[in-house]
Design a protein around this motif. Structure first.
Motif, short mmCIF file in Angstrom:
data_model
loop_
_atom_site.label_atom_id
_atom_site.label_comp_id
_atom_site.label_asym_id
_atom_site.label_seq_id
_atom_site.Cartn_x
_atom_site.Cartn_y
_atom_site.Cartn_z
N MET A 29 0.82 -1.20 0.00
CA MET A 29 0.00 0.00 0.00
C MET A 29 0.86 1.26 0.00
SD MET A 29 -3.38 -0.78 2.29
CE MET A 29 -2.50 -1.30 3.76
N LEU A 30 2.03 1.21 0.65
CA LEU A 30 2.93 2.37 0.62
C LEU A 30 3.37 2.65 -0.81
CD1 LEU A 30 4.64 4.56 1.94
CD2 LEU A 30 6.40 2.83 2.36
N LEU A 31 3.75 1.62 -1.55
CA LEU A 31 4.16 1.79 -2.94
C LEU A 31 3.01 2.40 -3.75
CD1 LEU A 31 6.03 1.40 -5.36
CD2 LEU A 31 5.21 -0.96 -5.52
N ARG A 32 1.82 1.87 -3.55
CA ARG A 32 0.66 2.40 -4.27
C ARG A 32 0.47 3.89 -3.99
NH1 ARG A 32 -4.74 1.03 -1.43
NH2 ARG A 32 -3.83 2.69 -0.16
N ASP A 33 0.56 4.25 -2.71
CA ASP A 33 0.29 5.64 -2.33
C ASP A 33 1.38 6.59 -2.81
OD1 ASP A 33 -2.05 4.80 -1.16
OD2 ASP A 33 -1.24 4.75 0.88
N VAL A 34 2.63 6.12 -2.81
CA VAL A 34 3.72 6.96 -3.33
C VAL A 34 3.50 7.22 -4.82
CG1 VAL A 34 6.19 7.09 -3.79
CG2 VAL A 34 5.40 6.23 -1.60
N ARG A 44 0.70 7.08 -6.59
CA ARG A 44 -0.49 7.85 -6.91
C ARG A 44 -0.29 9.36 -6.71
NH1 ARG A 44 -5.57 4.43 -4.24
NH2 ARG A 44 -5.67 2.79 -5.84
N GLY A 45 0.52 9.72 -5.71
CA GLY A 45 0.76 11.13 -5.45
C GLY A 45 -0.42 11.86 -4.86
N GLU A 46 -1.30 11.14 -4.19
CA GLU A 46 -2.51 11.74 -3.63
C GLU A 46 -2.59 11.62 -2.12
OE1 GLU A 46 -5.64 9.68 -5.63
OE2 GLU A 46 -5.24 10.60 -7.59
N LEU A 58 7.52 14.43 1.64
CA LEU A 58 8.36 14.79 0.50
C LEU A 58 8.71 16.28 0.52
CD1 LEU A 58 6.57 12.73 -2.29
CD2 LEU A 58 8.84 12.29 -1.37
N ALA A 59 7.73 17.11 0.84
CA ALA A 59 7.96 18.55 0.89
C ALA A 59 8.95 18.91 1.98
CB ALA A 59 6.64 19.28 1.10
N GLN A 60 8.86 18.25 3.14
CA GLN A 60 9.78 18.51 4.24
C GLN A 60 11.21 18.14 3.85
OE1 GLN A 60 9.18 18.82 8.26
NE2 GLN A 60 8.11 20.45 7.17
N THR A 81 12.39 3.05 -3.82
CA THR A 81 12.76 3.52 -5.15
C THR A 81 11.75 4.53 -5.66
OG1 THR A 81 13.90 1.45 -5.65
CG2 THR A 81 13.23 2.81 -7.52
N ALA A 82 10.46 4.26 -5.44
CA ALA A 82 9.42 5.19 -5.87
C ALA A 82 9.55 6.52 -5.12
CB ALA A 82 8.05 4.57 -5.64
N LEU A 83 9.89 6.45 -3.84
CA LEU A 83 10.08 7.67 -3.06
C LEU A 83 11.27 8.47 -3.59
CD1 LEU A 83 8.58 8.75 -0.45
CD2 LEU A 83 10.59 8.01 0.79
N ARG A 84 12.34 7.78 -3.94
CA ARG A 84 13.51 8.45 -4.54
C ARG A 84 13.13 9.16 -5.83
NH1 ARG A 84 18.00 4.02 -5.36
NH2 ARG A 84 18.73 5.66 -6.76
N ASP A 85 12.31 8.50 -6.64
CA ASP A 85 11.90 9.10 -7.91
C ASP A 85 11.06 10.36 -7.68
OD1 ASP A 85 13.19 7.04 -9.19
OD2 ASP A 85 11.37 5.88 -9.60
N ARG A 86 10.19 10.32 -6.69
CA ARG A 86 9.37 11.49 -6.39
C ARG A 86 10.24 12.65 -5.89
NH1 ARG A 86 4.29 11.38 -5.00
NH2 ARG A 86 4.58 13.62 -5.31
N LEU A 87 11.25 12.34 -5.08
CA LEU A 87 12.16 13.38 -4.59
C LEU A 87 12.96 13.98 -5.73
CD1 LEU A 87 13.35 11.72 -1.26
CD2 LEU A 87 12.15 13.91 -1.46
#
Length: 295
Positions: free
Chosen positions: A1-6, A8-10, A18-20, A44-50
């Motif tokens: 679910m964490l991967l899904r939520d990262v 989706r960006g919602e 991410l903003a912090q 990895t998804a979090l890294r991509d968003r950053l």
């Protein structure tokens, strides 16, 4: 679910986190409370968003944690097996709320020292829980009980100017949610005591060269329910310096402000700046803590 939520960006919490991170723009960051998966897809998804926010982390580290690592013993003394408290570290599933490291500089993966499997009973001076003079919940449980609730790592990072820097990371048990045996309180204390022994060369090899000890110790040196002696000794250790003395990093309903999150550089660094960022309640009740260092 964490991967899904990262992806989706919602999710409001993920976006606030991410903003912090983007605001602080750290070169190396220890993430606390991030779910672990075997292929590190969520990380990895979090890294991509950053990277989309201008913070590129080409390197990372995460290891299989103790959180949710199920055992065949009753570790929490409730008379049953198979519950979240019977894992090596509390977790309703393997990897729940664990740790990860992101770095802009190379991580020397082959040289990482992972102490996550260290047995609690192997710690010199361990405060093992007892009831009426007998091991709690049982000797059979203590024979296999690991000390770190999540993990304990020494991760070498190769900095282009400063050379090899050892990043020492942990996330300790909260010293609450137990009975008169004070199992969680004693474990939380001993998870910090572990680093004192490591710094003094009584466990493994003391890190050579510059290092930084950081993480969620779940232990305030002056307030709260924890056994404070280990943290008081750690903050006074001559090998370390404390850039943010006395500054609270979280506020709990029952305790008020506490200092439980730390970035403690070795004494051979020069501290350029340090800050406990204001809490964004959408991200976490914990503050992001940063320290800027040079040599």
């Amino acid at each position: 679910m964490l991967l899904r939520d990262v992806l989706r960006g919602e999710d409001a919490q993920i976006e606030a986190v991410l903003a912090q991170i983007a605001l602080a723009a750290p070169d190396v960051i220890a993430l606390q409370g991030i779910d672990y998966d075997l292929e590190l897809r969520a990380l990895t998804a979090l890294r991509d968003r950053l990277a989309e926010l201008g913070q590129s982390y080409a390197h990372d580290f995460a290891a299989p944690p103790n959180a949710g690592r199920m055992t065949d013993r009753d570790l929490d003394g409730d008379g049953e097996m198979g519950g979240a408290g019977d894992a090596q570290g509390y977790g309703r599933f393997f990897g729940q709320g664990s740790m990860a490291l992101l770095s802009k500089y190379p991580v020397l993966q082959a040289e990482v020292e992972d102490y996550s499997g260290f047995l609690w009973r192997g710690l010199p001076g361990a405060l093992l829980p007892e009831v009426d003079g007998a091991p709690f919940p049982s000797l059979e449980a203590q024979v296999i009980q690991r000390l770190p609730a999540h993990g304990a790592w020494v991760v070498p990072v190769q900095h282009p100017s400063f050379g090899r820097v050892s990043v020492m990371v942990y996330h300790a048990s909260p010293p609450v949610f137990d009975g008169p045996e004070d199992r969680n309180g004693k474990r939380s204390h001993d998870e910090t005591l572990f680093w004192l022994h490591l710094l003094d060369g009584r466990l493994g090899v003391r890190p050579a060269g510059p290092f930084v000890l950081l993480g969620d110790a779940n232990l305030d040196p002056a307030r709260g329910d924890g056994r404070r002696a280990a943290m008081q000794r750690l903050l006074a250790h001559p090998a370390l310096q404390d850039p943010l003395p006395g500054q609270a990093t979280v506020s709990f309903r029952n305790t008020g402000p506490l200092r439980v999150d730390y970035v403690l550089p070795s004494s051979d660094w020069t501290v350029v700046g340090a800050k406990v960022q204001p809490v964004d309640p959408n991200a976490s009740r914990h503050s992001l803590v940063w320290v800027d260092l040079t040599r």
